[in-house]
Design an enzyme around this catalytic site. Sequence first.
Site, mmCIF file in Angstrom:
data_model
loop_
_atom_site.group_PDB
_atom_site.id
_atom_site.type_symbol
_atom_site.label_atom_id
_atom_site.label_comp_id
_atom_site.label_asym_id
_atom_site.label_seq_id
_atom_site.Cartn_x
_atom_site.Cartn_y
_atom_site.Cartn_z
ATOM 1 N N ASP A 229 0.876 -1.181 0.000
ATOM 2 C CA ASP A 229 0.000 0.000 0.000
ATOM 3 C C ASP A 229 0.911 1.228 0.000
ATOM 4 O O ASP A 229 1.394 1.683 1.038
ATOM 5 C CB ASP A 229 -0.889 -0.021 1.248
ATOM 6 N N ARG A 232 0.032 4.395 2.156
ATOM 7 C CA ARG A 232 0.348 4.192 3.571
ATOM 8 C C ARG A 232 1.845 4.252 3.834
ATOM 9 O O ARG A 232 2.344 5.066 4.621
ATOM 10 C CB ARG A 232 -0.205 2.844 4.025
ATOM 11 N N GLU A 322 1.545 2.482 13.145
ATOM 12 C CA GLU A 322 0.512 2.423 12.103
ATOM 13 C C GLU A 322 -0.616 1.601 12.699
ATOM 14 O O GLU A 322 -0.688 0.393 12.562
ATOM 15 C CB GLU A 322 1.072 1.794 10.829
ATOM 16 N N GLU A 331 -10.411 -2.430 15.397
ATOM 17 C CA GLU A 331 -9.311 -3.164 16.037
ATOM 18 C C GLU A 331 -8.811 -2.483 17.305
ATOM 19 O O GLU A 331 -8.084 -3.090 18.086
ATOM 20 C CB GLU A 331 -8.136 -3.400 15.083
ATOM 21 N N SER A 336 -3.824 0.958 22.554
ATOM 22 C CA SER A 336 -2.474 0.556 22.968
ATOM 23 C C SER A 336 -1.482 1.690 22.777
ATOM 24 O O SER A 336 -0.553 1.866 23.581
ATOM 25 C CB SER A 336 -2.035 -0.679 22.174
ATOM 26 N N HIS A 472 -5.356 0.030 1.336
ATOM 27 C CA HIS A 472 -5.854 -1.270 1.808
ATOM 28 C C HIS A 472 -6.982 -1.096 2.819
ATOM 29 O O HIS A 472 -7.687 -2.050 3.138
ATOM 30 C CB HIS A 472 -4.714 -2.100 2.407
#
Length: 524
Positions: A229, A232, A322, A331, A336, A472
Amino acid sequence: METLVGDHDGGAGEEVPELSDSDDDEQWEWMEENSDTSILCLFCDRSLNSVSGTLQHCFSEHGVNIPELLKQFRLDDYGYIKMINYIRSVRCSAETLQQCSDNGSFPWDSDDYMRPVLPDDPLLQIDLEELCGVEAMVVGGQPCEGQAVDLLRRAQQAEERAQRSEEALARAMEDLHKLKLLAQGLVLNADTSRGSTAGGAIAELREDEDEAYFGSYGHYSIHEEMLKDKVRTESYRDFMHLNQDVFKDKVVLDVGCGTGILSMFAARSGAKKVIGVDQSEIIYQAMDIVRSNNLQETITLIKGRIEEVTLPVEKVDIIISEWMGYFLLFESMLDSVLYARDMYLAEGGSVYPDVCNISLAAVGDTQKHGERIAFWDNVYGFQMACMKKAVVPEAVVEVLSPDTVISDAAVIQTFDCNKVCLSELEFAADFTLKVTKTTQCTAVVGYFDIFFDRSCGNKVLFSTGPHCTKTHWKQTVFLIEEPFPVQSGEDLAGKITVRKNRKDPRALIVTLDIANRKQTYSLQ
Protein backbone atom coordinates in the site's frame (compact mmCIF):
# COMPACT_ATOMS: atom_id res chain seq x y z
CA MET A 1 -47.51 1.32 29.18
CA GLU A 2 -43.83 1.77 28.28
CA THR A 3 -41.13 1.75 30.94
CA LEU A 4 -37.81 3.60 30.84
CA VAL A 5 -34.65 1.73 31.74
CA GLY A 6 -31.99 4.06 33.17
CA ASP A 7 -28.38 3.60 32.13
CA HIS A 8 -25.47 3.38 34.57
CA ASP A 9 -24.80 7.09 34.28
CA GLY A 10 -28.25 7.93 35.51
CA GLY A 11 -29.54 9.02 32.11
CA ALA A 12 -32.54 7.73 30.27
CA GLY A 13 -31.86 4.48 28.51
CA GLU A 14 -33.73 2.42 25.99
CA GLU A 15 -37.52 2.14 26.14
CA VAL A 16 -38.83 -1.31 26.91
CA PRO A 17 -41.13 -2.23 24.02
CA GLU A 18 -44.77 -3.05 24.67
CA LEU A 19 -45.11 -6.82 24.39
CA SER A 20 -48.12 -9.00 23.86
CA ASP A 21 -50.07 -9.97 27.00
CA SER A 22 -49.28 -13.67 27.34
CA ASP A 23 -51.06 -13.86 30.69
CA ASP A 24 -54.50 -13.37 29.16
CA ASP A 25 -55.80 -16.93 29.41
CA GLU A 26 -58.87 -16.11 27.35
CA GLN A 27 -56.66 -15.53 24.32
CA TRP A 28 -55.48 -19.09 24.66
CA GLU A 29 -58.73 -20.74 25.65
CA TRP A 30 -61.23 -19.29 23.21
CA MET A 31 -61.25 -18.26 19.57
CA GLU A 32 -63.97 -17.59 17.05
CA GLU A 33 -64.16 -20.04 14.17
CA ASN A 34 -62.47 -18.83 11.00
CA SER A 35 -65.19 -19.04 8.40
CA ASP A 36 -62.66 -18.55 5.58
CA THR A 37 -60.96 -21.93 6.20
CA SER A 38 -61.02 -24.11 3.08
CA ILE A 39 -60.07 -27.79 3.33
CA LEU A 40 -59.89 -29.97 0.25
CA CYS A 41 -61.43 -33.43 0.58
CA LEU A 42 -58.99 -36.35 0.45
CA PHE A 43 -60.94 -38.19 -2.23
CA CYS A 44 -62.72 -35.57 -4.36
CA ASP A 45 -62.45 -31.92 -5.36
CA ARG A 46 -64.94 -30.61 -2.86
CA SER A 47 -63.74 -28.01 -0.33
CA LEU A 48 -65.15 -27.81 3.18
CA ASN A 49 -64.82 -25.14 5.84
CA SER A 50 -63.73 -27.19 8.87
CA VAL A 51 -61.80 -30.29 9.85
CA SER A 52 -64.85 -31.83 11.43
CA GLY A 53 -66.92 -31.21 8.31
CA THR A 54 -64.20 -32.76 6.17
CA LEU A 55 -64.04 -35.92 8.31
CA GLN A 56 -67.81 -36.24 8.22
CA HIS A 57 -67.80 -35.77 4.44
CA CYS A 58 -65.12 -38.47 3.96
CA PHE A 59 -67.27 -40.89 5.94
CA SER A 60 -70.71 -40.06 4.53
CA GLU A 61 -69.71 -39.58 0.86
CA HIS A 62 -66.73 -41.97 0.49
CA GLY A 63 -67.24 -44.49 3.27
CA VAL A 64 -63.85 -43.78 4.87
CA ASN A 65 -63.74 -43.39 8.64
CA ILE A 66 -60.39 -41.69 9.28
CA PRO A 67 -60.39 -42.13 13.11
CA GLU A 68 -61.21 -45.81 12.68
CA LEU A 69 -58.31 -46.22 10.20
CA LEU A 70 -55.92 -44.83 12.80
CA LYS A 71 -56.94 -47.56 15.20
CA GLN A 72 -57.10 -50.25 12.53
CA PHE A 73 -53.61 -49.52 11.17
CA ARG A 74 -52.20 -48.57 14.64
CA LEU A 75 -50.79 -45.31 13.30
CA ASP A 76 -48.84 -42.87 15.43
CA ASP A 77 -48.56 -39.13 14.67
CA TYR A 78 -45.98 -39.67 11.95
CA GLY A 79 -47.89 -42.52 10.40
CA TYR A 80 -51.03 -40.41 10.27
CA ILE A 81 -49.18 -37.50 8.60
CA LYS A 82 -47.65 -39.85 6.03
CA MET A 83 -51.02 -41.44 5.28
CA ILE A 84 -52.73 -38.08 4.67
CA ASN A 85 -49.88 -36.88 2.42
CA TYR A 86 -49.89 -40.24 0.59
CA ILE A 87 -53.61 -39.99 -0.12
CA ARG A 88 -53.23 -36.43 -1.39
CA SER A 89 -50.15 -37.13 -3.52
CA VAL A 90 -51.28 -40.29 -5.30
CA ARG A 91 -55.00 -39.39 -5.26
CA CYS A 92 -55.85 -42.93 -4.26
CA SER A 93 -59.47 -44.01 -4.09
CA ALA A 94 -61.34 -44.90 -0.94
CA GLU A 95 -61.46 -48.52 -2.14
CA THR A 96 -57.66 -48.67 -2.51
CA LEU A 97 -57.16 -47.24 0.95
CA GLN A 98 -59.48 -49.80 2.51
CA GLN A 99 -57.42 -52.63 0.95
CA CYS A 100 -54.20 -51.59 2.72
CA SER A 101 -52.78 -54.32 4.90
CA ASP A 102 -52.57 -53.98 8.65
CA ASN A 103 -49.41 -56.11 8.86
CA GLY A 104 -47.24 -53.08 9.57
CA SER A 105 -46.22 -52.35 5.97
CA PHE A 106 -47.99 -49.51 4.17
CA PRO A 107 -47.46 -47.70 0.86
CA TRP A 108 -46.86 -44.48 2.80
CA ASP A 109 -43.96 -45.79 4.93
CA SER A 110 -41.37 -43.66 3.05
CA ASP A 111 -40.22 -40.48 4.81
CA ASP A 112 -40.95 -38.66 1.55
CA TYR A 113 -44.55 -38.50 2.73
CA MET A 114 -43.57 -36.35 5.72
CA ARG A 115 -43.49 -33.41 3.31
CA PRO A 116 -46.94 -31.73 3.16
CA VAL A 117 -48.66 -31.87 -0.21
CA LEU A 118 -50.80 -28.86 0.65
CA PRO A 119 -49.26 -25.91 2.51
CA ASP A 120 -50.69 -25.50 6.02
CA ASP A 121 -52.98 -28.50 5.57
CA PRO A 122 -55.47 -28.34 8.50
CA LEU A 123 -55.82 -32.13 8.43
CA LEU A 124 -52.18 -32.33 9.55
CA GLN A 125 -52.80 -30.05 12.52
CA ILE A 126 -55.53 -31.95 14.37
CA ASP A 127 -55.03 -33.58 17.77
CA LEU A 128 -54.69 -37.33 17.17
CA GLU A 129 -55.20 -38.17 20.82
CA GLU A 130 -58.67 -36.70 20.59
CA LEU A 131 -59.48 -38.60 17.41
CA CYS A 132 -57.99 -41.89 18.53
CA GLY A 133 -59.99 -41.73 21.76
CA VAL A 134 -63.22 -42.01 19.80
CA GLU A 135 -64.48 -45.44 18.78
CA ALA A 136 -65.69 -46.16 15.27
CA MET A 137 -68.34 -43.82 13.95
CA VAL A 138 -70.35 -46.71 12.63
CA VAL A 139 -72.70 -48.83 14.68
CA GLY A 140 -74.43 -51.56 12.71
CA GLY A 141 -73.41 -49.91 9.45
CA GLN A 142 -74.97 -46.55 10.40
CA PRO A 143 -73.40 -43.59 12.15
CA CYS A 144 -74.07 -43.32 15.85
CA GLU A 145 -75.36 -39.80 16.26
CA GLY A 146 -73.92 -39.27 19.77
CA GLN A 147 -70.48 -40.49 18.80
CA ALA A 148 -70.48 -38.47 15.59
CA VAL A 149 -71.42 -35.30 17.45
CA ASP A 150 -68.72 -35.97 20.05
CA LEU A 151 -66.15 -36.57 17.33
CA LEU A 152 -67.09 -33.37 15.53
CA ARG A 153 -66.87 -31.41 18.77
CA ARG A 154 -63.44 -32.83 19.60
CA ALA A 155 -62.16 -32.21 16.08
CA GLN A 156 -63.42 -28.62 16.24
CA GLN A 157 -61.63 -28.11 19.57
CA ALA A 158 -58.41 -29.51 18.12
CA GLU A 159 -58.67 -27.19 15.16
CA GLU A 160 -59.17 -24.19 17.42
CA ARG A 161 -56.15 -25.17 19.53
CA ALA A 162 -53.97 -25.33 16.41
CA GLN A 163 -55.15 -21.91 15.27
CA ARG A 164 -54.55 -20.42 18.73
CA SER A 165 -51.04 -21.93 18.79
CA GLU A 166 -50.23 -20.35 15.44
CA GLU A 167 -51.39 -16.97 16.70
CA ALA A 168 -49.35 -17.35 19.90
CA LEU A 169 -46.26 -18.26 17.89
CA ALA A 170 -46.70 -15.17 15.73
CA ARG A 171 -46.98 -12.97 18.83
CA ALA A 172 -43.92 -14.60 20.37
CA MET A 173 -41.86 -13.98 17.22
CA GLU A 174 -42.90 -10.33 17.21
CA ASP A 175 -41.99 -10.00 20.90
CA LEU A 176 -38.61 -11.64 20.23
CA HIS A 177 -37.87 -9.08 17.52
CA LYS A 178 -38.74 -6.22 19.89
CA LEU A 179 -36.53 -7.65 22.62
CA LYS A 180 -33.62 -8.07 20.20
CA LEU A 181 -33.85 -4.38 19.34
CA LEU A 182 -33.98 -3.50 23.04
CA ALA A 183 -30.97 -5.70 23.83
CA GLN A 184 -29.03 -4.11 21.01
CA GLY A 185 -29.67 -0.69 22.51
CA LEU A 186 -28.67 -1.87 25.97
CA VAL A 187 -25.40 -3.26 24.63
CA LEU A 188 -24.59 0.16 23.21
CA ASN A 189 -25.31 2.01 26.45
CA ALA A 190 -24.53 -0.50 29.17
CA ASP A 191 -21.60 0.06 31.47
CA THR A 192 -19.12 -2.75 31.77
CA SER A 193 -16.42 -3.85 34.16
CA ARG A 194 -13.88 -3.61 31.37
CA GLY A 195 -12.28 -0.27 30.81
CA SER A 196 -12.19 0.48 34.53
CA THR A 197 -8.41 0.82 34.55
CA ALA A 198 -6.26 3.42 32.82
CA GLY A 199 -5.40 0.91 30.10
CA GLY A 200 -9.05 0.36 29.12
CA ALA A 201 -10.74 -2.73 27.73
CA ILE A 202 -7.90 -3.67 25.38
CA ALA A 203 -5.32 -3.62 28.16
CA GLU A 204 -7.53 -5.92 30.24
CA LEU A 205 -7.89 -8.57 27.54
CA ARG A 206 -6.25 -11.84 28.49
CA GLU A 207 -3.74 -13.28 26.07
CA ASP A 208 -6.10 -16.11 25.09
CA GLU A 209 -8.88 -13.59 24.41
CA ASP A 210 -6.62 -11.61 22.07
CA GLU A 211 -4.98 -14.60 20.42
CA ALA A 212 -7.04 -14.41 17.23
CA TYR A 213 -6.19 -10.74 16.70
CA PHE A 214 -2.43 -11.16 17.03
CA GLY A 215 -2.54 -14.49 15.26
CA SER A 216 -3.93 -12.81 12.14
CA TYR A 217 -0.84 -10.59 12.04
CA GLY A 218 1.50 -13.55 12.31
CA HIS A 219 1.07 -14.45 8.62
CA TYR A 220 3.19 -12.67 6.03
CA SER A 221 0.27 -11.93 3.67
CA ILE A 222 -1.28 -9.16 5.74
CA HIS A 223 2.12 -7.44 6.02
CA GLU A 224 2.69 -7.83 2.30
CA GLU A 225 -0.64 -6.12 1.64
CA MET A 226 0.24 -3.22 3.95
CA LEU A 227 3.79 -2.80 2.59
CA LYS A 228 2.47 -2.75 -0.98
CA ASP A 229 0.00 0.00 0.00
CA LYS A 230 2.12 2.87 -1.32
CA VAL A 231 -0.13 5.59 0.08
CA ARG A 232 0.35 4.19 3.57
CA THR A 233 3.99 3.17 3.51
CA GLU A 234 5.38 6.08 1.50
CA SER A 235 3.53 8.59 3.70
CA TYR A 236 5.31 7.23 6.78
CA ARG A 237 8.63 7.13 4.91
CA ASP A 238 8.28 10.68 3.59
CA PHE A 239 7.26 12.02 7.00
CA MET A 240 10.43 10.64 8.59
CA HIS A 241 12.89 11.23 5.74
CA LEU A 242 11.67 14.80 5.13
CA ASN A 243 11.73 15.68 8.84
CA GLN A 244 15.01 14.17 10.00
CA ASP A 245 15.52 17.06 12.41
CA VAL A 246 12.56 15.70 14.39
CA PHE A 247 14.25 12.28 14.75
CA LYS A 248 17.92 13.20 15.13
CA ASP A 249 19.36 11.58 18.27
CA LYS A 250 15.86 10.71 19.58
CA VAL A 251 14.63 7.54 21.29
CA VAL A 252 11.71 6.15 19.30
CA LEU A 253 9.08 3.57 20.26
CA ASP A 254 7.33 1.69 17.42
CA VAL A 255 4.08 0.20 18.75
CA GLY A 256 2.96 -2.83 16.73
CA CYS A 257 6.13 -2.85 14.64
CA GLY A 258 5.22 -5.82 12.39
CA THR A 259 8.06 -6.38 9.90
CA GLY A 260 9.91 -3.42 11.39
CA ILE A 261 9.55 -1.11 8.39
CA LEU A 262 8.71 2.00 10.46
CA SER A 263 11.52 1.22 12.92
CA MET A 264 13.98 1.09 10.03
CA PHE A 265 12.65 4.33 8.54
CA ALA A 266 13.21 5.97 11.95
CA ALA A 267 16.71 4.55 12.26
CA ARG A 268 17.64 5.79 8.78
CA SER A 269 16.21 9.21 9.70
CA GLY A 270 18.66 9.74 12.53
CA ALA A 271 17.06 8.17 15.61
CA LYS A 272 19.58 7.26 18.33
CA LYS A 273 17.62 4.23 19.49
CA VAL A 274 14.45 2.54 18.23
CA ILE A 275 12.42 0.01 20.22
CA GLY A 276 9.87 -2.06 18.32
CA VAL A 277 7.17 -4.02 20.16
CA ASP A 278 4.83 -6.61 18.66
CA GLN A 279 2.96 -9.59 20.10
CA SER A 280 2.51 -11.48 16.81
CA GLU A 281 4.89 -14.15 15.52
CA ILE A 282 6.02 -11.84 12.70
CA ILE A 283 8.44 -10.27 15.24
CA TYR A 284 10.88 -13.13 14.60
CA GLN A 285 11.03 -12.32 10.88
CA ALA A 286 11.43 -8.65 11.83
CA MET A 287 14.51 -9.54 13.88
CA ASP A 288 16.07 -11.23 10.82
CA ILE A 289 15.13 -8.24 8.66
CA VAL A 290 16.80 -5.80 11.06
CA ARG A 291 19.99 -7.88 11.11
CA SER A 292 19.93 -8.24 7.32
CA ASN A 293 20.00 -4.44 7.08
CA ASN A 294 22.72 -4.02 9.75
CA LEU A 295 20.45 -1.99 12.02
CA GLN A 296 20.65 -4.27 15.06
CA GLU A 297 22.79 -1.76 16.95
CA THR A 298 20.05 0.87 16.69
CA ILE A 299 16.87 -1.20 16.71
CA THR A 300 15.75 -3.44 19.58
CA LEU A 301 12.72 -5.65 19.03
CA ILE A 302 10.60 -7.04 21.89
CA LYS A 303 7.88 -9.68 21.59
CA GLY A 304 4.82 -9.00 23.70
CA ARG A 305 1.92 -6.63 24.24
CA ILE A 306 2.90 -3.06 24.96
CA GLU A 307 0.69 -3.21 28.05
CA GLU A 308 2.72 -6.11 29.45
CA VAL A 309 6.35 -5.77 28.32
CA THR A 310 9.14 -3.92 30.12
CA LEU A 311 11.04 -1.48 27.94
CA PRO A 312 14.82 -1.04 28.28
CA VAL A 313 14.27 2.71 28.79
CA GLU A 314 12.09 4.75 31.12
CA LYS A 315 10.97 7.30 28.56
CA VAL A 316 10.93 7.79 24.80
CA ASP A 317 10.90 10.98 22.74
CA ILE A 318 8.71 9.80 19.87
CA ILE A 319 6.05 7.13 19.45
CA ILE A 320 5.31 5.99 15.91
CA SER A 321 2.66 3.47 15.01
CA GLU A 322 0.51 2.42 12.10
CA TRP A 323 -2.50 1.64 14.26
CA MET A 324 -5.39 2.63 11.98
CA GLY A 325 -8.11 0.10 11.20
CA TYR A 326 -11.19 0.16 9.00
CA PHE A 327 -13.21 3.29 9.73
CA LEU A 328 -10.09 4.39 11.64
CA LEU A 329 -11.05 2.85 14.99
CA PHE A 330 -11.66 -0.80 14.10
CA GLU A 331 -9.31 -3.16 16.04
CA SER A 332 -8.86 -0.53 18.79
CA MET A 333 -5.09 -0.46 18.39
CA LEU A 334 -5.13 3.25 19.18
CA ASP A 335 -5.91 2.20 22.75
CA SER A 336 -2.47 0.56 22.97
CA VAL A 337 -0.78 3.62 21.48
CA LEU A 338 -2.43 5.84 24.09
CA TYR A 339 -1.33 3.41 26.82
CA ALA A 340 2.24 3.68 25.56
CA ARG A 341 1.94 7.47 25.39
CA ASP A 342 0.76 7.77 28.98
CA MET A 343 3.33 5.27 30.23
CA TYR A 344 6.49 6.08 28.27
CA LEU A 345 6.32 9.38 26.37
CA ALA A 346 8.67 12.03 27.77
CA GLU A 347 7.47 15.56 28.39
CA GLY A 348 7.60 17.49 25.13
CA GLY A 349 7.57 14.26 23.12
CA SER A 350 5.09 13.47 20.36
CA VAL A 351 2.98 10.67 18.92
CA TYR A 352 2.91 10.27 15.12
CA PRO A 353 0.66 10.47 13.22
CA ASP A 354 -0.56 13.21 15.52
CA VAL A 355 -3.91 14.20 14.01
CA CYS A 356 -6.63 12.11 12.33
CA ASN A 357 -10.28 12.57 11.49
CA ILE A 358 -13.31 10.60 10.33
CA SER A 359 -15.61 11.83 7.55
CA LEU A 360 -18.99 10.77 6.16
CA ALA A 361 -20.66 11.30 2.78
CA ALA A 362 -23.92 10.20 1.17
CA VAL A 363 -23.93 7.50 -1.51
CA GLY A 364 -26.33 6.92 -4.40
CA ASP A 365 -25.68 3.56 -6.04
CA THR A 366 -28.94 1.79 -6.88
CA GLN A 367 -27.14 -0.93 -8.82
CA LYS A 368 -24.96 -1.95 -5.87
CA HIS A 369 -27.94 -1.64 -3.52
CA GLY A 370 -29.92 -3.98 -5.76
CA GLU A 371 -27.09 -6.52 -5.80
CA ARG A 372 -26.74 -6.46 -2.02
CA ILE A 373 -30.23 -5.77 -0.65
CA ALA A 374 -33.03 -6.00 -3.26
CA PHE A 375 -31.45 -9.27 -4.41
CA TRP A 376 -33.10 -11.06 -1.49
CA ASP A 377 -36.62 -10.17 -2.64
CA ASN A 378 -36.48 -12.81 -5.37
CA VAL A 379 -33.83 -15.54 -5.28
CA TYR A 380 -34.48 -18.03 -8.06
CA GLY A 381 -38.17 -17.39 -7.60
CA PHE A 382 -38.07 -17.64 -3.80
CA GLN A 383 -38.83 -14.84 -1.34
CA MET A 384 -35.85 -14.38 1.03
CA ALA A 385 -36.47 -10.82 2.24
CA CYS A 386 -35.87 -11.91 5.84
CA MET A 387 -32.16 -12.15 4.96
CA LYS A 388 -32.02 -8.36 4.75
CA LYS A 389 -32.14 -8.23 8.55
CA ALA A 390 -28.81 -10.08 8.59
CA VAL A 391 -27.22 -8.33 5.60
CA VAL A 392 -27.96 -4.66 6.29
CA PRO A 393 -26.42 -4.46 9.82
CA GLU A 394 -23.00 -5.58 8.57
CA ALA A 395 -20.88 -2.64 7.43
CA VAL A 396 -19.22 -3.30 4.07
CA VAL A 397 -15.53 -2.58 3.50
CA GLU A 398 -14.92 -1.92 -0.20
CA VAL A 399 -13.47 0.52 -2.70
CA LEU A 400 -16.29 2.90 -3.59
CA SER A 401 -16.59 4.45 -7.04
CA PRO A 402 -16.24 8.24 -6.60
CA ASP A 403 -19.08 8.71 -9.09
CA THR A 404 -21.50 7.25 -6.55
CA VAL A 405 -20.77 9.90 -3.89
CA ILE A 406 -23.73 12.32 -3.92
CA SER A 407 -22.82 14.84 -1.21
CA ASP A 408 -20.00 16.89 0.16
CA ALA A 409 -18.10 15.18 2.97
CA ALA A 410 -18.57 16.13 6.60
CA VAL A 411 -15.93 15.58 9.28
CA ILE A 412 -17.66 13.98 12.26
CA GLN A 413 -14.69 13.61 14.63
CA THR A 414 -11.08 14.77 14.92
CA PHE A 415 -8.51 13.21 17.26
CA ASP A 416 -5.26 14.77 18.47
CA CYS A 417 -3.25 11.68 19.39
CA ASN A 418 -1.14 13.67 21.82
CA LYS A 419 -4.18 14.77 23.83
CA VAL A 420 -7.09 12.40 23.24
CA CYS A 421 -8.15 10.07 26.07
CA LEU A 422 -9.67 6.60 25.82
CA SER A 423 -13.21 7.69 26.66
CA GLU A 424 -13.22 10.05 23.67
CA LEU A 425 -12.75 7.15 21.26
CA GLU A 426 -16.44 6.36 21.80
CA PHE A 427 -18.59 9.27 20.71
CA ALA A 428 -21.80 10.59 19.22
CA ALA A 429 -21.88 13.41 16.67
CA ASP A 430 -24.47 15.32 14.67
CA PHE A 431 -23.65 15.95 11.01
CA THR A 432 -25.07 17.62 7.90
CA LEU A 433 -24.34 16.42 4.36
CA LYS A 434 -24.82 18.92 1.50
CA VAL A 435 -26.38 16.87 -1.33
CA THR A 436 -24.79 17.47 -4.75
CA LYS A 437 -26.96 15.24 -6.94
CA THR A 438 -30.69 14.57 -7.23
CA THR A 439 -31.09 10.82 -6.89
CA GLN A 440 -31.79 8.04 -4.36
CA CYS A 441 -29.61 7.86 -1.25
CA THR A 442 -28.68 4.19 -0.80
CA ALA A 443 -25.87 4.30 1.76
CA VAL A 444 -23.49 6.41 3.84
CA VAL A 445 -19.73 6.02 3.37
CA GLY A 446 -17.12 6.56 6.07
CA TYR A 447 -13.37 7.10 5.72
CA PHE A 448 -10.46 8.81 7.51
CA ASP A 449 -7.61 11.25 6.93
CA ILE A 450 -4.16 11.13 8.58
CA PHE A 451 -1.80 14.05 9.33
CA PHE A 452 1.89 14.21 10.31
CA ASP A 453 1.93 17.80 11.45
CA ARG A 454 3.41 18.60 14.86
CA SER A 455 6.90 20.19 14.74
CA CYS A 456 7.19 19.14 11.08
CA GLY A 457 8.72 21.57 8.61
CA ASN A 458 7.51 19.27 5.84
CA LYS A 459 4.00 18.24 6.68
CA VAL A 460 2.64 14.99 5.27
CA LEU A 461 -0.95 13.78 5.03
CA PHE A 462 -3.00 11.16 3.27
CA SER A 463 -6.68 10.32 2.86
CA THR A 464 -8.56 7.03 2.50
CA GLY A 465 -11.54 8.77 0.85
CA PRO A 466 -13.18 7.53 -2.37
CA HIS A 467 -11.81 10.44 -4.42
CA CYS A 468 -8.20 9.61 -3.50
CA THR A 469 -5.79 6.84 -4.46
CA LYS A 470 -7.13 3.62 -3.00
CA THR A 471 -5.55 2.10 0.10
CA HIS A 472 -5.85 -1.27 1.81
CA TRP A 473 -8.28 0.39 4.24
CA LYS A 474 -10.69 1.06 1.33
CA GLN A 475 -13.89 2.73 2.61
CA THR A 476 -16.57 1.60 5.04
CA VAL A 477 -20.11 1.57 3.60
CA PHE A 478 -23.26 1.58 5.72
CA LEU A 479 -26.14 0.36 3.54
CA ILE A 480 -29.63 1.80 3.98
CA GLU A 481 -32.35 -0.85 3.76
CA GLU A 482 -34.94 1.45 2.17
CA PRO A 483 -33.33 4.13 -0.07
CA PHE A 484 -34.89 7.59 -0.06
CA PRO A 485 -34.92 10.47 -2.58
CA VAL A 486 -32.65 13.49 -2.15
CA GLN A 487 -32.44 16.78 -4.04
CA SER A 488 -29.30 18.61 -5.11
CA GLY A 489 -28.61 21.42 -2.65
CA GLU A 490 -30.51 19.71 0.16
CA ASP A 491 -29.02 19.54 3.64
CA LEU A 492 -29.20 15.97 4.87
CA ALA A 493 -29.01 15.98 8.67
CA GLY A 494 -28.14 12.96 10.77
CA LYS A 495 -26.49 11.59 13.88
CA ILE A 496 -23.85 8.91 14.31
CA THR A 497 -22.86 6.98 17.43
CA VAL A 498 -19.65 4.95 17.56
CA ARG A 499 -19.05 2.44 20.36
CA LYS A 500 -16.84 -0.52 21.06
CA ASN A 501 -18.55 -3.89 21.06
CA ARG A 502 -18.72 -4.81 24.76
CA LYS A 503 -18.19 -8.49 24.01
CA ASP A 504 -15.29 -7.82 21.63
CA PRO A 505 -13.66 -4.43 22.29
CA ARG A 506 -11.67 -4.63 19.06
CA ALA A 507 -14.94 -4.54 17.08
CA LEU A 508 -17.17 -1.50 16.56
CA ILE A 509 -20.89 -0.85 16.78
CA VAL A 510 -22.04 2.13 14.72
CA THR A 511 -25.55 3.58 14.83
CA LEU A 512 -26.73 5.94 12.09
CA ASP A 513 -29.88 8.04 12.35
CA ILE A 514 -30.62 9.78 9.06
CA ALA A 515 -33.83 10.80 7.24
CA ASN A 516 -35.97 9.23 9.99
CA ARG A 517 -34.17 5.92 9.47
CA LYS A 518 -32.17 4.44 12.32
CA GLN A 519 -29.92 1.44 11.85
CA THR A 520 -27.18 -0.16 13.94
CA TYR A 521 -24.20 -1.69 12.16
CA SER A 522 -21.38 -3.96 13.27
CA LEU A 523 -17.80 -3.77 12.07
CA GLN A 524 -15.98 -6.94 13.04
